[in-house]
Design an enzyme around this catalytic site. Structure first.
Site, PDB file in Angstrom:
ATOM      1  CE  LYS A  36      -0.464   0.162   4.886  1.00  0.00           C
ATOM      2  NZ  LYS A  36      -1.463  -0.004   6.426  1.00  0.00           N
ATOM      3  NE  ARG A 132      -6.522   1.092  12.081  1.00  0.00           N
ATOM      4  CZ  ARG A 132      -5.151   1.266  11.378  1.00  0.00           C
ATOM      5  NH1 ARG A 132      -4.549   2.266  11.119  1.00  0.00           N
ATOM      6  NH2 ARG A 132      -4.923  -0.103  10.908  1.00  0.00           N
ATOM      7  CE1 TYR A 257      15.063  31.290   4.450  1.00  0.00           C
ATOM      8  CE2 TYR A 257      15.146  29.064   4.040  1.00  0.00           C
ATOM      9  CZ  TYR A 257      15.070  29.924   3.609  1.00  0.00           C
ATOM     10  OH  TYR A 257      14.845  30.247   2.153  1.00  0.00           O
ATOM     11  CG  MET A 305      11.142  23.763  -0.901  1.00  0.00           C
ATOM     12  SD  MET A 305      10.005  24.999  -1.742  1.00  0.00           S
ATOM     13  CE  MET A 305       9.063  25.571  -0.466  1.00  0.00           C
TER      14      MET A 305
END
Length: 365
Positions: A36, A132, A257, A305
Protein backbone atom coordinates in the site's frame (compact mmCIF):
# COMPACT_ATOMS: atom_id res chain seq x y z
CA UNK A 1 23.19 15.01 -22.26
CA UNK A 2 20.97 17.03 -19.92
CA UNK A 3 22.11 17.17 -16.31
CA UNK A 4 19.58 16.36 -13.61
CA UNK A 5 19.26 17.26 -9.97
CA UNK A 6 21.34 14.74 -8.03
CA UNK A 7 18.75 13.77 -5.39
CA UNK A 8 17.61 10.20 -6.03
CA UNK A 9 16.67 6.92 -4.37
CA UNK A 10 18.07 3.49 -5.20
CA UNK A 11 15.70 0.57 -4.60
CA UNK A 12 17.37 -2.80 -4.02
CA UNK A 13 14.91 -5.40 -5.28
CA UNK A 14 17.14 -8.28 -4.19
CA UNK A 15 16.92 -6.95 -0.63
CA UNK A 16 13.13 -6.73 -0.99
CA UNK A 17 12.92 -10.37 -2.04
CA UNK A 18 15.27 -11.36 0.78
CA UNK A 19 13.09 -9.59 3.36
CA UNK A 20 9.92 -11.19 2.02
CA UNK A 21 11.45 -14.66 2.22
CA UNK A 22 12.61 -13.95 5.76
CA UNK A 23 9.13 -12.78 6.80
CA UNK A 24 7.44 -15.83 5.32
CA UNK A 25 10.00 -18.19 6.86
CA UNK A 26 9.62 -16.46 10.22
CA UNK A 27 5.85 -16.80 10.31
CA UNK A 28 5.95 -20.39 9.12
CA UNK A 29 2.91 -19.98 6.87
CA UNK A 30 1.92 -17.78 3.96
CA UNK A 31 2.59 -14.06 3.75
CA UNK A 32 0.88 -11.12 2.09
CA UNK A 33 3.38 -8.53 0.90
CA UNK A 34 1.92 -5.17 1.92
CA UNK A 35 2.49 -2.71 -0.93
CA UNK A 36 0.00 0.00 0.00
CA UNK A 37 0.95 3.68 -0.27
CA UNK A 38 3.03 2.98 -3.39
CA UNK A 39 4.90 0.24 -1.51
CA UNK A 40 5.75 2.66 1.29
CA UNK A 41 7.32 5.01 -1.24
CA UNK A 42 9.33 2.33 -3.03
CA UNK A 43 7.11 2.00 -6.12
CA UNK A 44 4.24 -0.48 -5.86
CA UNK A 45 4.25 -1.76 -9.43
CA UNK A 46 7.97 -2.41 -9.62
CA UNK A 47 8.07 -3.99 -6.16
CA UNK A 48 5.10 -6.21 -6.98
CA UNK A 49 6.72 -7.28 -10.24
CA UNK A 50 9.88 -8.19 -8.34
CA UNK A 51 7.96 -10.33 -5.85
CA UNK A 52 5.20 -11.85 -7.95
CA UNK A 53 7.02 -15.07 -8.86
CA UNK A 54 7.16 -16.15 -5.21
CA UNK A 55 4.57 -14.12 -3.32
CA UNK A 56 1.46 -15.66 -1.77
CA UNK A 57 -0.44 -12.44 -2.34
CA UNK A 58 -0.33 -8.67 -1.99
CA UNK A 59 -2.17 -6.27 0.28
CA UNK A 60 -3.13 -2.70 -0.59
CA UNK A 61 -5.29 -0.10 1.11
CA UNK A 62 -7.97 0.46 -1.50
CA UNK A 63 -9.29 -0.54 -4.89
CA UNK A 64 -7.40 2.20 -6.75
CA UNK A 65 -4.12 0.71 -5.58
CA UNK A 66 -5.26 -2.78 -6.55
CA UNK A 67 -6.29 -1.70 -10.04
CA UNK A 68 -2.91 -0.07 -10.60
CA UNK A 69 -1.29 -3.47 -10.01
CA UNK A 70 -3.79 -5.34 -12.18
CA UNK A 71 -3.30 -2.84 -15.02
CA UNK A 72 0.45 -3.46 -14.76
CA UNK A 73 -0.16 -7.17 -15.31
CA UNK A 74 0.06 -8.41 -11.72
CA UNK A 75 -2.02 -11.60 -11.45
CA UNK A 76 -1.31 -12.68 -7.86
CA UNK A 77 -4.06 -12.35 -5.25
CA UNK A 78 -4.57 -8.81 -3.94
CA UNK A 79 -6.33 -8.01 -0.67
CA UNK A 80 -8.10 -4.70 -0.04
CA UNK A 81 -7.15 -3.93 3.56
CA UNK A 82 -9.83 -1.26 3.94
CA UNK A 83 -12.41 -3.35 2.13
CA UNK A 84 -14.93 -1.58 -0.08
CA UNK A 85 -16.53 1.77 0.64
CA UNK A 86 -19.43 1.59 -1.83
CA UNK A 87 -21.57 -1.33 -2.98
CA UNK A 88 -20.65 -0.52 -6.58
CA UNK A 89 -17.05 -1.51 -5.91
CA UNK A 90 -18.08 -5.16 -5.67
CA UNK A 91 -18.37 -5.27 -9.47
CA UNK A 92 -14.71 -4.31 -9.78
CA UNK A 93 -13.69 -6.67 -7.00
CA UNK A 94 -15.31 -9.57 -8.83
CA UNK A 95 -14.11 -8.50 -12.27
CA UNK A 96 -10.48 -8.21 -11.18
CA UNK A 97 -10.47 -11.22 -8.87
CA UNK A 98 -9.63 -9.27 -5.73
CA UNK A 99 -9.94 -10.30 -2.11
CA UNK A 100 -11.66 -7.94 0.30
CA UNK A 101 -11.63 -7.32 4.01
CA UNK A 102 -15.09 -7.33 5.59
CA UNK A 103 -15.09 -5.16 8.69
CA UNK A 104 -18.73 -4.20 9.23
CA UNK A 105 -22.22 -5.69 9.11
CA UNK A 106 -23.32 -3.52 6.19
CA UNK A 107 -20.55 -5.04 4.07
CA UNK A 108 -21.82 -8.53 4.91
CA UNK A 109 -25.31 -7.51 3.80
CA UNK A 110 -23.98 -5.89 0.63
CA UNK A 111 -22.07 -9.02 -0.29
CA UNK A 112 -25.15 -11.15 0.39
CA UNK A 113 -27.13 -9.05 -2.10
CA UNK A 114 -24.43 -9.15 -4.76
CA UNK A 115 -24.52 -11.78 -7.49
CA UNK A 116 -20.89 -12.54 -8.29
CA UNK A 117 -19.88 -14.61 -11.33
CA UNK A 118 -17.21 -16.28 -9.17
CA UNK A 119 -16.59 -16.62 -5.43
CA UNK A 120 -14.90 -13.65 -3.75
CA UNK A 121 -12.19 -14.25 -1.18
CA UNK A 122 -13.02 -12.58 2.13
CA UNK A 123 -10.90 -11.64 5.13
CA UNK A 124 -13.24 -11.15 8.07
CA UNK A 125 -11.79 -8.58 10.45
CA UNK A 126 -12.33 -8.52 14.21
CA UNK A 127 -11.80 -5.37 16.24
CA UNK A 128 -9.82 -6.91 19.08
CA UNK A 129 -8.79 -3.57 20.56
CA UNK A 130 -7.31 -1.38 17.83
CA UNK A 131 -10.70 0.37 17.48
CA UNK A 132 -10.37 1.42 13.86
CA UNK A 133 -11.95 -1.10 11.49
CA UNK A 134 -13.43 -4.43 12.49
CA UNK A 135 -16.52 -6.18 13.76
CA UNK A 136 -17.27 -6.25 17.46
CA UNK A 137 -16.65 -9.66 19.07
CA UNK A 138 -20.40 -10.16 19.59
CA UNK A 139 -20.98 -9.69 15.82
CA UNK A 140 -18.05 -11.75 14.61
CA UNK A 141 -19.48 -15.27 14.74
CA UNK A 142 -22.79 -14.29 13.13
CA UNK A 143 -20.93 -12.56 10.30
CA UNK A 144 -18.74 -15.63 9.77
CA UNK A 145 -21.78 -17.93 9.63
CA UNK A 146 -23.56 -15.61 7.20
CA UNK A 147 -20.57 -15.45 4.88
CA UNK A 148 -20.15 -19.22 4.92
CA UNK A 149 -23.70 -19.63 3.68
CA UNK A 150 -23.17 -17.46 0.61
CA UNK A 151 -22.22 -19.08 -2.72
CA UNK A 152 -20.62 -15.81 -3.85
CA UNK A 153 -18.07 -16.05 -1.03
CA UNK A 154 -14.92 -18.13 -1.39
CA UNK A 155 -12.46 -18.85 1.39
CA UNK A 156 -12.90 -16.79 4.54
CA UNK A 157 -9.76 -15.83 6.48
CA UNK A 158 -10.17 -14.54 10.04
CA UNK A 159 -8.01 -11.54 10.87
CA UNK A 160 -7.30 -8.83 13.40
CA UNK A 161 -4.75 -6.03 13.65
CA UNK A 162 -2.32 -5.46 16.52
CA UNK A 163 -2.13 -1.93 17.89
CA UNK A 164 0.94 -2.02 20.13
CA UNK A 165 3.02 -4.98 19.00
CA UNK A 166 5.99 -2.66 18.57
CA UNK A 167 6.12 -2.37 22.38
CA UNK A 168 7.42 -5.71 23.58
CA UNK A 169 6.66 -5.10 27.25
CA UNK A 170 3.10 -3.89 26.71
CA UNK A 171 0.35 -6.36 27.71
CA UNK A 172 -2.07 -5.01 25.10
CA UNK A 173 -0.88 -7.43 22.41
CA UNK A 174 -1.62 -10.51 24.50
CA UNK A 175 -4.97 -8.99 25.47
CA UNK A 176 -5.85 -8.57 21.79
CA UNK A 177 -4.72 -12.11 21.03
CA UNK A 178 -6.98 -13.40 23.79
CA UNK A 179 -9.97 -11.46 22.43
CA UNK A 180 -9.32 -12.86 18.95
CA UNK A 181 -8.92 -16.43 20.21
CA UNK A 182 -12.17 -16.23 22.17
CA UNK A 183 -14.16 -14.63 19.34
CA UNK A 184 -12.94 -17.16 16.75
CA UNK A 185 -13.17 -20.25 18.97
CA UNK A 186 -14.62 -23.17 17.05
CA UNK A 187 -14.39 -21.45 13.66
CA UNK A 188 -12.52 -23.65 11.22
CA UNK A 189 -10.77 -21.09 9.03
CA UNK A 190 -7.28 -19.75 8.31
CA UNK A 191 -6.21 -16.87 10.53
CA UNK A 192 -4.02 -13.78 10.20
CA UNK A 193 -2.83 -11.86 13.25
CA UNK A 194 0.74 -10.69 12.74
CA UNK A 195 1.86 -7.53 11.01
CA UNK A 196 5.59 -6.73 10.88
CA UNK A 197 5.82 -6.08 14.61
CA UNK A 198 3.94 -9.27 15.36
CA UNK A 199 6.24 -11.32 13.16
CA UNK A 200 9.40 -9.81 14.64
CA UNK A 201 8.39 -9.73 18.27
CA UNK A 202 5.58 -12.14 19.05
CA UNK A 203 6.40 -15.67 17.90
CA UNK A 204 3.54 -17.09 19.98
CA UNK A 205 1.01 -15.34 17.75
CA UNK A 206 2.10 -16.75 14.39
CA UNK A 207 -0.81 -18.09 12.36
CA UNK A 208 -1.65 -19.15 8.80
CA UNK A 209 -0.99 -15.76 7.20
CA UNK A 210 1.49 -13.01 8.05
CA UNK A 211 1.13 -9.46 6.77
CA UNK A 212 4.66 -8.01 6.55
CA UNK A 213 4.70 -4.32 5.68
CA UNK A 214 7.50 -2.12 6.99
CA UNK A 215 9.85 -5.07 7.49
CA UNK A 216 9.64 -5.84 3.77
CA UNK A 217 11.53 -2.62 3.21
CA UNK A 218 14.24 -3.47 5.72
CA UNK A 219 13.00 -1.57 8.76
CA UNK A 220 12.29 -3.05 12.18
CA UNK A 221 9.21 -1.27 13.58
CA UNK A 222 9.73 -2.44 17.16
CA UNK A 223 10.40 0.70 19.16
CA UNK A 224 12.99 -0.76 21.53
CA UNK A 225 14.73 -2.54 18.67
CA UNK A 226 15.49 -5.18 21.28
CA UNK A 227 14.58 -8.13 19.11
CA UNK A 228 17.45 -10.11 17.65
CA UNK A 229 15.29 -10.85 14.63
CA UNK A 230 15.94 -7.47 12.98
CA UNK A 231 19.46 -8.54 11.99
CA UNK A 232 18.50 -10.45 8.83
CA UNK A 233 16.57 -7.48 7.40
CA UNK A 234 18.27 -5.62 4.57
CA UNK A 235 17.49 -1.98 3.74
CA UNK A 236 15.74 -1.64 0.41
CA UNK A 237 15.86 2.12 -0.13
CA UNK A 238 19.04 4.19 -0.21
CA UNK A 239 18.59 7.94 -0.70
CA UNK A 240 21.47 9.91 -2.18
CA UNK A 241 22.39 13.36 -3.35
CA UNK A 242 25.59 15.38 -3.81
CA UNK A 243 27.39 18.38 -2.42
CA UNK A 244 26.66 21.34 -4.68
CA UNK A 245 28.70 23.95 -2.80
CA UNK A 246 31.30 24.19 -0.02
CA UNK A 247 31.88 27.33 2.05
CA UNK A 248 34.54 28.27 4.63
CA UNK A 249 33.09 30.18 7.59
CA UNK A 250 34.82 31.71 10.62
CA UNK A 251 33.60 31.11 14.16
CA UNK A 252 30.47 32.96 15.17
CA UNK A 253 28.62 32.76 11.83
CA UNK A 254 24.96 31.64 11.63
CA UNK A 255 24.01 28.97 9.10
CA UNK A 256 20.62 28.83 7.37
CA UNK A 257 17.17 30.13 8.23
CA UNK A 258 16.62 31.26 11.79
CA UNK A 259 20.28 30.91 12.79
CA UNK A 260 19.52 27.60 14.49
CA UNK A 261 23.23 26.78 14.18
CA UNK A 262 26.13 29.16 14.83
CA UNK A 263 29.68 28.05 14.11
CA UNK A 264 31.86 27.66 17.19
CA UNK A 265 35.08 27.27 15.20
CA UNK A 266 36.26 27.83 11.62
CA UNK A 267 33.89 25.52 9.76
CA UNK A 268 33.67 23.95 6.30
CA UNK A 269 30.00 23.94 5.38
CA UNK A 270 28.72 21.68 2.62
CA UNK A 271 25.47 22.39 0.82
CA UNK A 272 23.48 19.31 -0.26
CA UNK A 273 20.82 19.25 -2.98
CA UNK A 274 18.09 17.79 -0.75
CA UNK A 275 15.37 19.52 1.24
CA UNK A 276 11.96 19.03 2.76
CA UNK A 277 10.30 19.36 -0.66
CA UNK A 278 12.16 16.17 -1.57
CA UNK A 279 11.00 14.41 1.59
CA UNK A 280 13.94 14.99 3.91
CA UNK A 281 12.46 15.85 7.32
CA UNK A 282 12.17 19.55 8.10
CA UNK A 283 12.52 18.78 11.81
CA UNK A 284 15.92 17.08 11.53
CA UNK A 285 18.05 18.51 14.33
CA UNK A 286 21.65 19.67 14.40
CA UNK A 287 23.89 16.63 14.59
CA UNK A 288 21.66 14.32 12.55
CA UNK A 289 24.13 12.02 10.75
CA UNK A 290 24.68 11.96 7.00
CA UNK A 291 27.24 9.95 5.09
CA UNK A 292 29.53 12.03 2.85
CA UNK A 293 31.78 9.90 0.64
CA UNK A 294 31.41 7.11 3.18
CA UNK A 295 32.18 9.22 6.25
CA UNK A 296 29.64 10.32 8.88
CA UNK A 297 29.16 14.10 9.05
CA UNK A 298 26.60 16.06 11.10
CA UNK A 299 23.72 18.10 9.75
CA UNK A 300 23.93 21.76 10.75
CA UNK A 301 21.32 24.48 10.36
CA UNK A 302 17.66 24.25 9.48
CA UNK A 303 16.59 22.05 6.57
CA UNK A 304 15.22 24.28 3.81
CA UNK A 305 12.91 23.48 0.93
CA UNK A 306 15.57 22.43 -1.57
CA UNK A 307 18.83 22.22 0.37
CA UNK A 308 20.42 21.28 3.66
CA UNK A 309 23.85 21.94 5.13
CA UNK A 310 26.43 19.64 6.66
CA UNK A 311 29.60 20.18 8.71
CA UNK A 312 32.62 19.07 6.66
CA UNK A 313 35.29 20.46 8.99
CA UNK A 314 36.55 17.01 9.94
CA UNK A 315 36.25 15.72 6.38
CA UNK A 316 38.63 17.93 4.37
CA UNK A 317 38.59 15.63 1.33
CA UNK A 318 34.87 16.21 0.71
CA UNK A 319 34.14 18.73 -2.03
CA UNK A 320 31.59 19.70 -4.65
CA UNK A 321 30.33 16.52 -6.29
CA UNK A 322 30.93 14.31 -3.25
CA UNK A 323 28.21 11.72 -2.75
CA UNK A 324 25.90 12.16 0.24
CA UNK A 325 23.76 9.33 1.60
CA UNK A 326 20.73 10.71 3.42
CA UNK A 327 19.56 7.30 4.56
CA UNK A 328 20.12 3.67 3.67
CA UNK A 329 22.60 1.44 5.44
CA UNK A 330 24.11 4.30 7.47
CA UNK A 331 22.23 6.15 8.69
CA UNK A 332 19.29 3.76 8.57
CA UNK A 333 15.87 5.26 8.02
CA UNK A 334 14.87 4.33 11.58
CA UNK A 335 17.93 6.15 12.95
CA UNK A 336 17.11 9.26 10.95
CA UNK A 337 13.48 9.10 12.07
CA UNK A 338 14.58 8.97 15.71
CA UNK A 339 16.58 12.19 15.26
CA UNK A 340 13.45 13.90 13.93
CA UNK A 341 10.84 12.48 16.32
CA UNK A 342 9.11 10.88 13.34
CA UNK A 343 8.41 7.32 12.26
CA UNK A 344 10.19 5.46 9.49
CA UNK A 345 6.77 5.10 7.81
CA UNK A 346 6.53 8.88 7.43
CA UNK A 347 9.98 9.21 5.89
CA UNK A 348 9.58 6.36 3.39
CA UNK A 349 6.11 7.43 2.28
CA UNK A 350 7.01 11.12 2.16
CA UNK A 351 9.67 11.09 -0.55
CA UNK A 352 8.78 13.62 -3.23
CA UNK A 353 10.57 15.02 -6.25
CA UNK A 354 13.12 12.22 -5.95
CA UNK A 355 13.83 9.95 -8.89
CA UNK A 356 13.80 6.23 -8.16
CA UNK A 357 16.28 3.82 -9.70
CA UNK A 358 16.08 0.06 -9.34
CA UNK A 359 19.27 -1.93 -9.02
CA UNK A 360 20.08 -3.51 -12.36
CA UNK A 361 18.01 -0.96 -14.28
CA UNK A 362 18.84 2.48 -15.64
CA UNK A 363 15.37 3.99 -15.95
CA UNK A 364 13.82 6.24 -13.33
CA UNK A 365 10.19 5.86 -12.35
Amino acid sequence: MCSVRPAHAVIDLDALRHNYRFARRLGGGKALAVVKADAYGHGAVRCAQALEAEVDGFAVACIEEALELRQAGIQAPILLLEGFFEVEELELIAKHNLWTVIASSWQVRALAAFHSPSPIGVWLKLDSGMHRLGLEPKEFRDAWMSLHSLPQVGEVVLMTHLARADELDNPRTNEQASVFAHASQGMVAPASVCNSSGLLGWAGLYSDWGRPGLMLYGVNPISQESTSLSGPLRPVMMVYSKLIAVRELPAGEPVGYGASFVTERPTRVGVVAMGYADGYPYFAVNGTPLLVDGRVCPLIGRVSMDMLTVDLTDHPQADVGSQVQLWGVQPGVAELAAHCNLSAYQLLCGLKRVRRYYLGEMGAV
